[in-house]
Scaffold this motif. Structure first.
Motif, PDB file in Angstrom:
ATOM      1  N   TYR A  28      26.642  45.077  23.064  1.00  0.00           N
ATOM      2  CA  TYR A  28      25.951  45.613  24.681  1.00  0.00           C
ATOM      3  C   TYR A  28      25.437  44.586  25.463  1.00  0.00           C
ATOM      4  O   TYR A  28      24.944  44.319  24.557  1.00  0.00           O
ATOM      5  CB  TYR A  28      25.152  47.061  24.059  1.00  0.00           C
ATOM      6  CG  TYR A  28      25.827  48.481  23.666  1.00  0.00           C
ATOM      7  CD1 TYR A  28      27.101  48.977  24.142  1.00  0.00           C
ATOM      8  CD2 TYR A  28      25.599  48.673  22.242  1.00  0.00           C
ATOM      9  CE1 TYR A  28      27.527  49.808  24.251  1.00  0.00           C
ATOM     10  CE2 TYR A  28      26.450  49.590  21.967  1.00  0.00           C
ATOM     11  CZ  TYR A  28      27.773  50.724  22.630  1.00  0.00           C
ATOM     12  OH  TYR A  28      28.171  51.422  21.974  1.00  0.00           O
ATOM     13  N   ALA A  30      21.982  44.271  28.818  1.00  0.00           N
ATOM     14  CA  ALA A  30      21.755  45.022  29.565  1.00  0.00           C
ATOM     15  C   ALA A  30      20.957  44.349  30.794  1.00  0.00           C
ATOM     16  O   ALA A  30      21.904  43.308  31.549  1.00  0.00           O
ATOM     17  CB  ALA A  30      20.270  45.462  29.042  1.00  0.00           C
ATOM     18  N   THR A  33      19.032  38.554  29.771  1.00  0.00           N
ATOM     19  CA  THR A  33      17.281  37.753  29.524  1.00  0.00           C
ATOM     20  C   THR A  33      17.403  36.778  27.940  1.00  0.00           C
ATOM     21  O   THR A  33      17.070  35.991  27.382  1.00  0.00           O
ATOM     22  CB  THR A  33      16.631  38.299  29.663  1.00  0.00           C
ATOM     23  OG1 THR A  33      16.165  39.169  28.691  1.00  0.00           O
ATOM     24  CG2 THR A  33      16.409  38.049  31.265  1.00  0.00           C
ATOM     25  N   THR A  34      18.119  37.846  26.877  1.00  0.00           N
ATOM     26  CA  THR A  34      18.360  37.173  25.432  1.00  0.00           C
ATOM     27  C   THR A  34      19.888  37.659  24.858  1.00  0.00           C
ATOM     28  O   THR A  34      19.441  36.349  25.019  1.00  0.00           O
ATOM     29  CB  THR A  34      17.599  38.578  24.051  1.00  0.00           C
ATOM     30  OG1 THR A  34      15.985  38.015  24.018  1.00  0.00           O
ATOM     31  CG2 THR A  34      18.301  38.340  22.763  1.00  0.00           C
ATOM     32  N   THR A 109      14.625  44.792  30.324  1.00  0.00           N
ATOM     33  CA  THR A 109      15.454  46.263  30.011  1.00  0.00           C
ATOM     34  C   THR A 109      13.735  46.186  28.551  1.00  0.00           C
ATOM     35  O   THR A 109      13.824  45.725  27.322  1.00  0.00           O
ATOM     36  CB  THR A 109      16.315  46.983  29.388  1.00  0.00           C
ATOM     37  OG1 THR A 109      16.874  45.927  28.477  1.00  0.00           O
ATOM     38  CG2 THR A 109      17.206  47.073  30.934  1.00  0.00           C
ATOM     39  N   ASP A 168       6.007  41.223  22.174  1.00  0.00           N
ATOM     40  CA  ASP A 168       5.002  42.074  22.143  1.00  0.00           C
ATOM     41  C   ASP A 168       5.520  43.756  21.978  1.00  0.00           C
ATOM     42  O   ASP A 168       4.613  43.950  21.571  1.00  0.00           O
ATOM     43  CB  ASP A 168       4.625  41.688  23.600  1.00  0.00           C
ATOM     44  CG  ASP A 168       4.064  39.945  23.612  1.00  0.00           C
ATOM     45  OD1 ASP A 168       3.750  40.135  21.936  1.00  0.00           O
ATOM     46  OD2 ASP A 168       5.182  39.000  24.501  1.00  0.00           O
TER      47      ASP A 168
HETATM   48  C1  LIG Z   1      11.515  32.098  29.261  1.00  0.00           C
HETATM   49  C2  LIG Z   1      11.838  33.483  27.902  1.00  0.00           C
HETATM   50  C3  LIG Z   1       9.941  33.989  27.686  1.00  0.00           C
HETATM   51  C4  LIG Z   1       9.830  35.398  27.117  1.00  0.00           C
HETATM   52  N1  LIG Z   1       9.100  35.737  26.541  1.00  0.00           N
HETATM   53  C5  LIG Z   1       8.725  36.814  25.612  1.00  0.00           C
HETATM   54  C6  LIG Z   1       7.343  37.441  25.700  1.00  0.00           C
HETATM   55  O1  LIG Z   1       6.279  36.675  25.659  1.00  0.00           O
HETATM   56  N2  LIG Z   1       7.088  38.336  24.783  1.00  0.00           N
HETATM   57  C7  LIG Z   1       8.036  39.141  24.386  1.00  0.00           C
HETATM   58  O2  LIG Z   1       7.939  40.436  24.078  1.00  0.00           O
HETATM   59  N3  LIG Z   1       9.803  38.932  25.304  1.00  0.00           N
HETATM   60  C8  LIG Z   1       9.413  37.932  25.795  1.00  0.00           C
HETATM   61  N4  LIG Z   1      11.150  37.351  25.993  1.00  0.00           N
HETATM   62  C9  LIG Z   1      12.496  37.939  25.544  1.00  0.00           C
HETATM   63  C10 LIG Z   1      12.298  38.819  26.742  1.00  0.00           C
HETATM   64  O3  LIG Z   1      11.423  40.431  27.032  1.00  0.00           O
HETATM   65  C11 LIG Z   1      13.228  39.873  25.966  1.00  0.00           C
HETATM   66  O4  LIG Z   1      14.555  38.799  26.779  1.00  0.00           O
HETATM   67  C12 LIG Z   1      14.155  40.932  27.003  1.00  0.00           C
HETATM   68  O5  LIG Z   1      13.607  41.771  26.902  1.00  0.00           O
HETATM   69  C13 LIG Z   1      15.570  41.836  26.715  1.00  0.00           C
HETATM   70  O6  LIG Z   1      15.826  42.359  27.851  1.00  0.00           O
HETATM   71  P1  LIG Z   1      17.018  42.431  28.025  1.00  0.00           P
HETATM   72  O7  LIG Z   1      17.625  43.404  28.462  1.00  0.00           O
HETATM   73  O8  LIG Z   1      17.404  41.523  29.101  1.00  0.00           O
HETATM   74  O9  LIG Z   1      18.155  42.106  27.100  1.00  0.00           O
HETATM   75  P2  LIG Z   1      19.548  41.817  27.085  1.00  0.00           P
HETATM   76  O10 LIG Z   1      19.656  40.349  26.407  1.00  0.00           O
HETATM   77  O11 LIG Z   1      20.806  42.313  27.090  1.00  0.00           O
HETATM   78  O12 LIG Z   1      19.943  42.196  25.294  1.00  0.00           O
HETATM   79  C14 LIG Z   1      19.454  42.157  24.133  1.00  0.00           C
HETATM   80  C15 LIG Z   1      19.813  42.673  23.213  1.00  0.00           C
HETATM   81  O13 LIG Z   1      19.822  43.800  22.760  1.00  0.00           O
HETATM   82  C16 LIG Z   1      21.311  44.565  23.582  1.00  0.00           C
HETATM   83  N5  LIG Z   1      20.909  45.722  23.798  1.00  0.00           N
HETATM   84  C17 LIG Z   1      20.414  45.627  24.604  1.00  0.00           C
HETATM   85  N6  LIG Z   1      20.146  46.933  25.880  1.00  0.00           N
HETATM   86  C18 LIG Z   1      20.641  47.596  24.185  1.00  0.00           C
HETATM   87  C19 LIG Z   1      20.843  49.065  24.532  1.00  0.00           C
HETATM   88  N7  LIG Z   1      20.870  50.653  25.327  1.00  0.00           N
HETATM   89  N8  LIG Z   1      21.306  49.841  23.139  1.00  0.00           N
HETATM   90  C20 LIG Z   1      21.208  49.339  21.653  1.00  0.00           C
HETATM   91  N9  LIG Z   1      21.696  47.421  22.482  1.00  0.00           N
HETATM   92  C21 LIG Z   1      21.537  47.271  23.756  1.00  0.00           C
HETATM   93  C22 LIG Z   1      21.878  43.145  23.385  1.00  0.00           C
HETATM   94  O14 LIG Z   1      23.591  43.969  22.417  1.00  0.00           O
HETATM   95  C23 LIG Z   1      21.648  42.432  22.627  1.00  0.00           C
HETATM   96  O15 LIG Z   1      21.880  41.965  21.445  1.00  0.00           O
HETATM   97  C24 LIG Z   1      11.155  36.043  27.121  1.00  0.00           C
HETATM   98  C25 LIG Z   1      12.956  35.754  26.826  1.00  0.00           C
HETATM   99  C26 LIG Z   1      12.889  34.971  27.741  1.00  0.00           C
HETATM  100  C27 LIG Z   1      13.756  33.914  28.294  1.00  0.00           C
END
Ligand SMILES: Cc1cc2nc3c(=O)[nH]c(=O)nc-3n(C[C@H](O)[C@H](O)[C@H](O)COP(=O)(O)OP(=O)(O)OC[C@H]3O[C@@H](n4cnc5c(N)ncnc54)[C@H](O)[C@@H]3O)c2cc1C
Ligand code: SF4
Length: 333
Positions: A28, A30, A33-34, A109, A168
């Motif tokens: 999956y 969303a 960003t990870t 998200t 966090d």
């Molecule tokens: C430069 C940088 C700095 C950051 N600094 C911080 C920080 O200081 N503190 C902090 O907490 N975070 C930090 N982050 C992390 C950031 O908060 C996470 O990357 C973000 O919250 C992930 O959300 P996303 O929707 O982009 O997930 P995605 O990248 O889309 O997914 C992340 C994971 O979750 C899975 N997934 C996504 N949605 C679902 C769902 N609904 N059901 C099941 N699986 C799912 C995906 O398969 C994947 O494995 C940082 C990231 C970056 C790139």
């Protein structure tokens, strides 16, 4: 990079069915960003991406009932800025706006945030066999043990892995006894956040209590009076755009100047978001004074196992809790 198929689901059922059809190699996605980050590093290699960000109502935020509900697809920025969350649960709002950057919070998200993976440098930068990492390649070893360990965990570590749980928001949710709402081919279920994050033990590659085809549909948080007296205190190497060296989520119920109920969780120090139960018990019945709180906070680290360079996290973590207790006690009314 290999070819990857992409499907955008509009319902949870459609996403689960697509995942089942795609079989192994499906993930999956969303905000991405990870996941895209780890794909570029060669750590994650999905072959089918099922986008869950456009699922109908996935971004629902409901603060009206006995439990707050945050749809998994709600953006970090939107939850951080929600007026009720800011006023009644500053610990939740602050844990989000102190994370990442505004651009990232506008994409990422709150569901994806729960499943972000460790920032251990050997995990992220070692693909291709440069560094052994049991989390990336089970049984290969751990380059962090005996290596550069300033950022590693001091609580919940094992001989296989000392990686810190990076988020966090999960720390604030842990303090408030949240639950993760899941749905998959086996049906819907709710997992207390305390059970959602797994200790590394001898299987550090297993990080979350979620089945492969399960989707996070939302996060629910029991309504609590402690929310008004809460804060997320984050200490990092620079003032913004950095992960926590240590952090403390604290929420207090107070009666005539004394703490009647304490919720305390730590970030940056544990292999999972770390609930500080001993500290909570010591705080209850006392006044929210810094010196009392510091003594209680040190109890959270009684079983800490520091490495060569991260012993400082023990005292820094205790001070973060003590400061957070004082800040939380001032409260929002
Ligand atoms: C430069 C940088 C700095 C950051 N600094 C911080 C920080 O200081 N503190 C902090 O907490 N975070 C930090 N982050 C992390 C950031 O908060 C996470 O990357 C973000 O919250 C992930 O959300 P996303 O929707 O982009 O997930 P995605 O990248 O889309 O997914 C992340 C994971 O979750 C899975 N997934 C996504 N949605 C679902 C769902 N609904 N059901 C099941 N699986 C799912 C995906 O398969 C994947 O494995 C940082 C990231 C970056 C790139
Ligand atoms: S601490 Fe964990 S993630 Fe880091 S190298 Fe060791 S096994 Fe890998």
């Amino acid at each position: 990079m290999q070819q990857v198929t992409y499907l955008r689901a509009s319902t949870t059922a459609e996403a689960i069915a697509a995942f089942r059809r795609a079989g192994s190699g499906a993930r999956y996605i969303a905000g991405g960003t990870t996941l895209y980050d780890l794909m570029k590093l060669g750590v994650e290699r999905p072959v089918h991406l099922i986008d869950v960000s456009a699922i109908e109502s996935a971004d629902r935020i409901d603060t009206s009932g006995d439990r707050l509900f945050f749809g998994a697809g709600a953006l970090m920025a939107d939850v951080a800025e929600n007026a009720v969350v800011r006023r009644d649960y500053p610990v939740l709002s602050e844990s989000l706006w102190k994370a990442a950057s505004q651009q990232l919070r506008n994409m990422a998200t709150v569901g994806g945030n729960l499943l972000q993976r460790t920032r251990c440098p050997y995990f992220r930068n070692g693909a291709g066999g440069i560094y052994p990492c049991n989390k990336r390649e089970p049984g290969s070893g751990c380059a962090a043990i005996g290596g550069i360990d300033r950022g590693q965990a001091v609580l919940g570590t094992s001989e296989a892995c000392t990686a810190v749980s990076p988020g966090d928001w999960p720390v604030a949710l842990t303090a408030l006894d949240a639950s993760v709402e899941l749905n998959g081919s086996g049906g819907a279920r709710s997992v207390p956040i305390a059970d959602f994050y797994l200790l590394p033990g001898s299987t550090p590659e297993r990080e979350f209590a979620i089945l492969p085809d399960e989707i996070i549909t939302g996060i629910s948080v029991p309504r609590t009076a402690a929310g008004r007296h809460s804060t997320y205190h984050k200490i990092r190497d620079r003032e913004s755009y950095a992960f926590a060296l240590v952090s403390a989520a604290v929420a207090l119920e107070l009666d005539r100047g004394r703490i009647t109920k304490a919720h305390v969780a730590l970030g940056g120090v544990g292999t999972r978001p770390w609930r500080a139960r001993r500290t909570e018990a010591l705080l209850e019945g006392s006044e929210p004074m810094r010196d009392i709180a510091l003594t209680a906070a040190r109890a959270a680290f009684a079983e800490a196992k520091p490495g060569a360079q991260n012993r400082f996290k023990i005292e820094l973590g205790a001070r973060a809790i003590a400061d957070a207790v004082v800040i939380a006690a001032e409260g929002n009314g």
